[in-house]
Design a protein around this motif. Structure first.
Motif, PDB file in Angstrom:
ATOM      1  N   MET A 169       0.845  -1.198   0.000  1.00 18.86           N
ATOM      2  CA  MET A 169       0.000   0.000   0.000  1.00 18.86           C
ATOM      3  C   MET A 169       0.882   1.250   0.000  1.00 18.86           C
ATOM      4  SD  MET A 169      -3.088  -1.098  -0.131  1.00 18.86           S
ATOM      5  CE  MET A 169      -3.997   0.408   0.101  1.00 18.86           C
ATOM      6  N   THR A 172       5.986   4.083   0.536  1.00 13.05           N
ATOM      7  CA  THR A 172       5.347   2.870   1.066  1.00 13.05           C
ATOM      8  C   THR A 172       4.693   3.174   2.415  1.00 13.05           C
ATOM      9  OG1 THR A 172       7.041   1.559  -0.009  1.00 13.05           O
ATOM     10  CG2 THR A 172       5.786   0.454   1.721  1.00 13.05           C
ATOM     11  N   ALA A 173       3.458   2.722   2.579  1.00 12.98           N
ATOM     12  CA  ALA A 173       2.741   2.975   3.831  1.00 12.98           C
ATOM     13  C   ALA A 173       3.231   2.037   4.930  1.00 12.98           C
ATOM     14  CB  ALA A 173       1.246   2.786   3.621  1.00 12.98           C
ATOM     15  N   VAL A 174       3.327   2.576   6.150  1.00  8.17           N
ATOM     16  CA  VAL A 174       3.688   1.758   7.310  1.00  8.17           C
ATOM     17  C   VAL A 174       2.553   1.739   8.335  1.00  8.17           C
ATOM     18  CG1 VAL A 174       6.189   2.110   7.109  1.00  8.17           C
ATOM     19  CG2 VAL A 174       4.825   3.692   8.501  1.00  8.17           C
ATOM     20  N   HIS A 190      -1.864   2.056   8.747  1.00 13.25           N
ATOM     21  CA  HIS A 190      -3.233   2.238   8.253  1.00 13.25           C
ATOM     22  C   HIS A 190      -4.042   2.853   9.384  1.00 13.25           C
ATOM     23  CE1 HIS A 190      -7.232   0.235   6.815  1.00 13.25           C
ATOM     24  NE2 HIS A 190      -7.212   1.527   6.588  1.00 13.25           N
ATOM     25  N   ARG A 212      -7.075   3.434  10.571  1.00  9.44           N
ATOM     26  CA  ARG A 212      -8.403   2.915  10.226  1.00  9.44           C
ATOM     27  C   ARG A 212      -9.521   3.892  10.569  1.00  9.44           C
ATOM     28  NH1 ARG A 212      -8.480  -2.930  10.444  1.00  9.44           N
ATOM     29  NH2 ARG A 212     -10.228  -2.899  11.872  1.00  9.44           N
ATOM     30  N   GLN A 213      -9.246   4.778  11.534  1.00  9.19           N
ATOM     31  CA  GLN A 213     -10.272   5.749  11.957  1.00  9.19           C
ATOM     32  C   GLN A 213     -10.580   6.746  10.841  1.00  9.19           C
ATOM     33  OE1 GLN A 213      -7.489   4.954  13.655  1.00  9.19           O
ATOM     34  NE2 GLN A 213      -8.448   3.711  15.242  1.00  9.19           N
ATOM     35  N   TYR A 267      -3.687   5.807   4.642  1.00  5.74           N
ATOM     36  CA  TYR A 267      -2.476   4.993   4.684  1.00  5.74           C
ATOM     37  C   TYR A 267      -1.317   5.988   4.740  1.00  5.74           C
ATOM     38  CZ  TYR A 267      -5.021   0.733   3.615  1.00  5.74           C
ATOM     39  OH  TYR A 267      -5.878  -0.340   3.684  1.00  5.74           O
ATOM     40  N   LYS A 281      -1.280   2.704  20.159  1.00  6.44           N
ATOM     41  CA  LYS A 281      -0.609   2.056  19.027  1.00  6.44           C
ATOM     42  C   LYS A 281       0.229   3.078  18.243  1.00  6.44           C
ATOM     43  CE  LYS A 281      -1.424  -0.792  14.966  1.00  6.44           C
ATOM     44  NZ  LYS A 281      -2.359  -1.574  14.175  1.00  6.44           N
ATOM     45  N   MET A 296       3.376   3.969  20.221  1.00  4.10           N
ATOM     46  CA  MET A 296       4.340   2.861  20.074  1.00  4.10           C
ATOM     47  C   MET A 296       5.007   2.903  18.697  1.00  4.10           C
ATOM     48  SD  MET A 296       5.458  -0.062  21.308  1.00  4.10           S
ATOM     49  CE  MET A 296       5.524  -1.829  21.195  1.00  4.10           C
ATOM     50  N   LEU A 297       4.191   3.101  17.669  1.00  5.93           N
ATOM     51  CA  LEU A 297       4.731   3.121  16.306  1.00  5.93           C
ATOM     52  C   LEU A 297       5.690   4.299  16.117  1.00  5.93           C
ATOM     53  CD1 LEU A 297       4.752   1.839  13.524  1.00  5.93           C
ATOM     54  CD2 LEU A 297       2.756   3.181  12.909  1.00  5.93           C
ATOM     55  N   VAL A 325       8.958   3.319  17.596  1.00  4.27           N
ATOM     56  CA  VAL A 325       9.651   2.325  16.747  1.00  4.27           C
ATOM     57  C   VAL A 325      10.251   3.006  15.524  1.00  4.27           C
ATOM     58  CG1 VAL A 325       9.297   0.294  15.264  1.00  4.27           C
ATOM     59  CG2 VAL A 325       8.271   0.360  17.542  1.00  4.27           C
ATOM     60  N   LEU A 326       9.459   3.832  14.849  1.00  5.64           N
ATOM     61  CA  LEU A 326       9.917   4.459  13.605  1.00  5.64           C
ATOM     62  C   LEU A 326      11.012   5.509  13.859  1.00  5.64           C
ATOM     63  CD1 LEU A 326       6.481   4.853  11.774  1.00  5.64           C
ATOM     64  CD2 LEU A 326       8.245   3.147  11.298  1.00  5.64           C
TER      65      LEU A 326
END
Lengths: 62, 302
Positions: free
Chosen positions: B1, B8-10, B12, B14-15, B19, B206, B209-210, B213-214
């Motif tokens: 995606m 490149t998407a890392v 999603h 969803r709300q 992406y 989430k 956290m992401l 990480v990134l």
């Protein structure tokens, strides 16, 4: 689809209709984990059949 | 995606259906963080902010975002690290906390339960009260006291959107309406309380956290060995399941709660006095910390 799931160092092959379904079977709703493929963060749409995926649970701390 | 920028998407989201690539995701977190700071007027030029730092992802990301904000809005910042005395857990998180402070050049102050109260969480008797209740009460007490002593005008805590809505549901399920009114975006009970600010309260756990990480932020991902005792865990599972099936559940809950907070704060208030034993603020004669320490002392004497 069938995916190799690794979480906390334990690896299992899990089968399900979708990656969301597979994660649910592992006890992780999609909103509670980050997915890593080959060490990189990926979105659920980029997981294919027979991929190896590592789960990073979001919950930590107290 | 792919992200709308073509990378490149890392993630999603969803709300909103978006992406996002790593760069656009990171920008969106900075934007949400700064929007919350502005919305609640959390930080003004020249403020002195104490950051409650554990070394876990939330408080460490908060430290990094505040450090970044300092470039545009000069304010003083120092970190308060609490050692509750949880073996095989706290040593690692304190190490990560100190390392991040050193990397960013932020002054840090470590205070321990053992030094301040003569007890550790490991030594706490769960028959008197649960480890989590004991830890929560003593940690809040110490953070407030030390922030005040350090001359901080505000205490920044790393509570994220998930923490906030979990607390809302917990207080509602317990029927604790007084506390229900004290979980809001800001709360000042008395001059003895250093106002707490929550700049991450609109960011999902989430996403925090992401971001860590990134951005390759050195955080400790350990889970507290006593965490499974908490009611919070059941509520977390329920909300994660709801959010996965119906994205925006957590945002909607926070939004509804924020609209109710002024009503609850007006209806459920109680006068603040000072504890007859330690002189810290309390709603009764003796504060919760002194009561708990007294109960533990009595239990030990039996």
């Amino acid at each position: 689809m069938k995916v190799q799931i690794t979480v906390d160092g334990k690896t299992n092959w899990i089968e399900g209709q979708s990656i969301e379904h597979i994660l649910e079977q592992c006890g992780y709703p999609i909103e509670s984990v980050i997915l890593l493929k080959e060490g990189s963060v990926v979105v659920e749409d980029d997981i294919s059949d027979h991929d190896a995926v590592e789960l990073l649970p979001v919950a930590s701390g107290g | 995606m792919r992200c709308r920028c073509g990378r490149t998407a890392v993630y999603h989201r969803r709300q909103s259906g978006q992406y996002l690539c790593s760069t656009c995701f990171s920008k969106s977190i900075h934007s949400k963080f700064r929007k919350t700071i502005r919305a609640y007027n959390y930080i003004k030029k020249g403020d002195t902010i104490a950051v409650a730092l554990s070394g876990g992802k939330d408080s460490t990301v908060l430290l990094h975002l505040l450090w970044d904000l300092q470039k545009d809005r000069p304010f003083e910042m120092a970190a308060i690290i609490i050692d509750e005395g949880i073996s095989n857990y706290r040593e690692k998180t304190i190490g990560a906390a100190v390392k991040n402070c050193n990397t960013l050049g932020v002054e840090s102050h470590i205070f321990s339960f053992e030094q301040e109260f003569g007890i550790t969480i490991d030594a706490c008797d769960p028959n008197v009260c649960s480890h989590c209740s004991f830890c929560g009460v003593l940690r809040r007490y110490l953070l407030n006291q030390k922030a005040r002593e350090l001359g901080a005008g505000k205490l920044a805590v790393g509570l994220n959107l998930d923490d906030e809505v979990q607390s809302v549901l917990m207080n509602f399920l317990r029927g604790d309406l007084f506390r229900f009114g004290r979980t809001g975006p800001s709360y000042t009970e008395s001059p003895h309380f250093v106002p707490r600010i929550k700049p991450l309260r609109t960011i999902l756990e989430k996403e925090v956290m992401l971001y860590a990480v990134l951005a390759r932020i050195d955080v400790d991902h350990s889970v507290c060995p006593y965490a499974s005792e908490a009611l919070r865990g059941d509520i977390r599972d329920f909300l994660d399941s709801m959010e996965s099936k119906r994205p925006t559940t957590k945002y909607s809950l926070l939004k509804s709660y924020d609209r109710l907070v002024p009503y609850f704060q007006e209806q459920f208030t109680c006068p603040i006095s000072l504890c007859s034993r330690c002189g810290e603020p309390t709603v009764g004669t003796v504060c919760k910390t002194c009561s708990m320490l007294e109960a533990i002392k009595k239990m030990k004497e039996r």
